[in-house]
Design a protein around this motif. Sequence first.
Motif, PDB file in Angstrom:
ATOM      1  N   ARG A  35      10.131   2.208  -7.768  1.00  0.00           N
ATOM      2  CA  ARG A  35       9.932   2.915  -7.991  1.00  0.00           C
ATOM      3  C   ARG A  35       9.616   4.087  -7.480  1.00  0.00           C
ATOM      4  NH1 ARG A  35       6.600  -1.669  -7.217  1.00  0.00           N
ATOM      5  NH2 ARG A  35       5.936  -0.866  -5.138  1.00  0.00           N
ATOM      6  N   LYS A  36      10.141   5.247  -8.787  1.00  0.00           N
ATOM      7  CA  LYS A  36      10.516   6.439  -7.665  1.00  0.00           C
ATOM      8  C   LYS A  36       9.219   7.706  -7.828  1.00  0.00           C
ATOM      9  CE  LYS A  36      14.895   6.644  -9.526  1.00  0.00           C
ATOM     10  NZ  LYS A  36      16.032   7.596  -9.803  1.00  0.00           N
ATOM     11  N   ILE A  37       8.986   8.519  -7.172  1.00  0.00           N
ATOM     12  CA  ILE A  37       7.839   9.472  -6.865  1.00  0.00           C
ATOM     13  C   ILE A  37       8.695  10.811  -7.765  1.00  0.00           C
ATOM     14  CG2 ILE A  37       6.252  10.186  -5.615  1.00  0.00           C
ATOM     15  CD1 ILE A  37       5.973   6.949  -5.718  1.00  0.00           C
TER      16      ILE A  37
ATOM     17  N   VAL B 114       0.142  -1.269   0.382  1.00  0.00           N
ATOM     18  CA  VAL B 114       0.704   0.049  -0.169  1.00  0.00           C
ATOM     19  C   VAL B 114       1.120   1.198  -0.436  1.00  0.00           C
ATOM     20  CG1 VAL B 114      -1.800   1.299   1.490  1.00  0.00           C
ATOM     21  CG2 VAL B 114      -2.083  -1.377   1.710  1.00  0.00           C
ATOM     22  N   GLN B 115       0.633   2.264  -1.029  1.00  0.00           N
ATOM     23  CA  GLN B 115       1.479   3.520  -0.935  1.00  0.00           C
ATOM     24  C   GLN B 115      -0.024   4.835  -1.242  1.00  0.00           C
ATOM     25  OE1 GLN B 115       4.705   2.464  -4.683  1.00  0.00           O
ATOM     26  NE2 GLN B 115       4.335   4.073  -4.565  1.00  0.00           N
ATOM     27  N   VAL B 116       0.397   5.972   0.015  1.00  0.00           N
ATOM     28  CA  VAL B 116       0.200   6.366   0.241  1.00  0.00           C
ATOM     29  C   VAL B 116       0.841   7.912  -0.219  1.00  0.00           C
ATOM     30  CG1 VAL B 116      -1.107   8.364   1.972  1.00  0.00           C
ATOM     31  CG2 VAL B 116      -1.397   5.637   2.124  1.00  0.00           C
TER      32      VAL B 116
ATOM     33  N   LEU C  55      10.590   3.471  -3.506  1.00  0.00           N
ATOM     34  CA  LEU C  55      10.142   3.124  -3.124  1.00  0.00           C
ATOM     35  C   LEU C  55      11.447   1.732  -3.751  1.00  0.00           C
ATOM     36  CD1 LEU C  55       6.994   1.767  -1.798  1.00  0.00           C
ATOM     37  CD2 LEU C  55       8.314  -0.076  -3.441  1.00  0.00           C
ATOM     38  N   LYS C  56      12.150   0.444  -2.694  1.00  0.00           N
ATOM     39  CA  LYS C  56      12.079  -0.170  -3.438  1.00  0.00           C
ATOM     40  C   LYS C  56      11.922  -1.414  -3.176  1.00  0.00           C
ATOM     41  CE  LYS C  56      16.800   2.383  -4.422  1.00  0.00           C
ATOM     42  NZ  LYS C  56      18.708   2.068  -4.104  1.00  0.00           N
TER      43      LYS C  56
ATOM     44  N   ILE D 190      11.950  -7.902   0.854  1.00  0.00           N
ATOM     45  CA  ILE D 190      12.365  -6.297   2.329  1.00  0.00           C
ATOM     46  C   ILE D 190      11.771  -5.353   1.351  1.00  0.00           C
ATOM     47  CG2 ILE D 190      14.182  -5.528   3.245  1.00  0.00           C
ATOM     48  CD1 ILE D 190      15.201  -8.018   3.376  1.00  0.00           C
ATOM     49  N   LEU D 191      11.324  -4.717   1.690  1.00  0.00           N
ATOM     50  CA  LEU D 191      10.241  -3.364   1.293  1.00  0.00           C
ATOM     51  C   LEU D 191      11.680  -2.258   1.778  1.00  0.00           C
ATOM     52  CD1 LEU D 191       8.832  -1.118  -0.300  1.00  0.00           C
ATOM     53  CD2 LEU D 191       7.052  -1.609   1.713  1.00  0.00           C
ATOM     54  N   THR D 192      11.803  -1.274   1.449  1.00  0.00           N
ATOM     55  CA  THR D 192      12.601   0.592   1.626  1.00  0.00           C
ATOM     56  C   THR D 192      11.729   1.407   1.359  1.00  0.00           C
ATOM     57  OG1 THR D 192      14.163   0.244   0.635  1.00  0.00           O
ATOM     58  CG2 THR D 192      14.768  -1.265   2.561  1.00  0.00           C
ATOM     59  N   ALA D 193      11.747   2.251   1.875  1.00  0.00           N
ATOM     60  CA  ALA D 193      11.414   3.516   1.141  1.00  0.00           C
ATOM     61  C   ALA D 193      12.074   4.666   1.716  1.00  0.00           C
ATOM     62  CB  ALA D 193       9.887   3.597   1.381  1.00  0.00           C
TER      63      ALA D 193
END
Length: 617
Positions: free
Chosen positions: A382-384, A3-5, A369-370, A354-357
């Motif tokens: 994914r770059k914002i 989930v990305q807010v 987000l990686k 593993i999720l890093t943000a």
Amino acid sequence: MIVQVEKSGIKFYDQSGVAHEASSDVSLEPMAILTEGDATVLNMDNEMIQIKDIVNMDVSSIAFSPKKSYLVACCKPVEGQNNLFILDKDIKIVAEHLWKGSSVDGCKNVSWGNDEKYMARKDTPSSKSVYVYEVAESLQKEVGIITVEKRVNNFEVAPHGGSEDKPHFLVVGTCGETSSLTRFYQLPNFEKEKFKNLSRGGQEINFVFAPDGHAVIIWASFDVDSTGQNYYGQHDLRYVQLGGGNKRSKVAVFDSQVSDVAWSPDSQDFIVISGKQPAVCTLYNNNCIPTFEFGRIHANTIRYSPFSNLVLLGGFGNLVGGIQIWNKENLKLIGKNKAHCTVVCEWSPDGSQILTAVTHPRVRIDNELKQFTYYGKQIQHRKIDNTDALFFAGWQPHDISEFTKIEVPEDFEEYDPETDPEEQEKPKPAAKRGRLVFPRSTAFSSMMRNEMNSVATQGPRKLKKDDYKEYMLESVEEKNALKAKPKPKAKVAPKNSWRRSGGFEIPSKEDQEAENKKKEEEEKKLTPAPVEYRAPPPSQKKEQNLNERNQQSKNKKRRNRNKKKKNQVKGGPQNATPAPAPAPSAYQGHGYYNQKQDFNSQGYYEEGYGYDQNYDY
């Protein structure tokens, strides 16, 4: 599901990076999301509900209870209204309370047991009381109040193992000038603590519980190091057993500095990162015995996988973002990578990724987000856009029973992106124009590489039982210093205390007289004794008077003579003739007489200036 807010809205991605719409095909467990603005959304059963519309106030912080049966929402304070609300699963308000502090910290001052039997809260940041509620009875009316002498710095309801014979504990921590005191209350007894524990550190205290509640690590600290050696202050760790034993032990801390402490999900061991960077990472068993040292590495973050078989050690924040992944079953390094400026780091519920943000507002640009595999290989990035912002990124919650543990082969080779052919084939981004490029090899960089290589050779290694003995034992002097009570401060009357009703106590008349008498005696000791005057005898007095009159007469004649002389010098003739020398005396040779000669040094006559000259007669 991830989930990305974002500022543009809420987005959903699966583990392969495919985007999904928020519809019936996406099954989500209860999830509360707080955006930067006033919109507070509760996502429950795929239904978006505005919490602000229910409480009719702007929400600043939200938090779920451990079983997600209740939601706590703290709102911005409004005079005359409660601003701390507790909602049930049906999104109905079941309790309202007043929080007299920062609304952002309101939910942090509410603690739940993992079985949701007890809830505890404070009403002000400086409160000396903790209100305890029995959830099954009421969340509005407390069943007991615990009050201590000093301000409650931290409190928490300890996790419960589930067994009926194990008690429930409420842990309350208070801080003093040199030490911190932790009280353990066995619920539902609110009058007196079961036992206490002293820690070194007098400004902040935190509790790190084992998930099954059998033990707790008390983390006390000073914000400032009195010796001036550490920028991050002084830290102290204590291990205390709550069930199955009564062991009390000091945990080894290097350089009086602790970066992170974490228990494994199965409560079989815990890891401590302490010391200056590169720090010492040590593995302890559940009885606080050191068993393995991962070595000195640049790390300040510990993340266990859901099945406790893998451990991530990361260096985030002010470090370069290095990641190391260890297989805890055979204590071998299986992979490493980097994730710069990481704010969020989480394992997936199945332990495979593993999720890093990098999130806003900690980092206001270049949010990203990686995703990494369990051995550290990057698979998604994914770059914002800088016109947007990433407020939150996390995995959809799932029960661990839905998945099976990933088995890592014994002969698994360590993954390193620098030796990965796929990473070498990827095109590297071009250097930005105007960017300063320093030479790759300098004396300073060579020195740093040599230092880091020498540090890396200090670990990893297995530990014996007594390897940390000198750091875990306390001397008699240290124990006495912790137990010693600080000297009482002198009581000083507050300014204008006499104007206040019931203010500073006025001393009695007897006390005032005694105080005045004491001051007079002290002044007499400091003041020299006066000299007694005695009048001279009459004969001596007459002689003194005669001498004084003679001296006054002489002084008067001398003043008149000097005055006359000055007047003559100012108004006398300009061309005065010298007076003739006196004739020899007829009585020369027959004696002496004294004649006043009034001649000045130039031979001119001047009365009162002359000298005495003897003549024979």
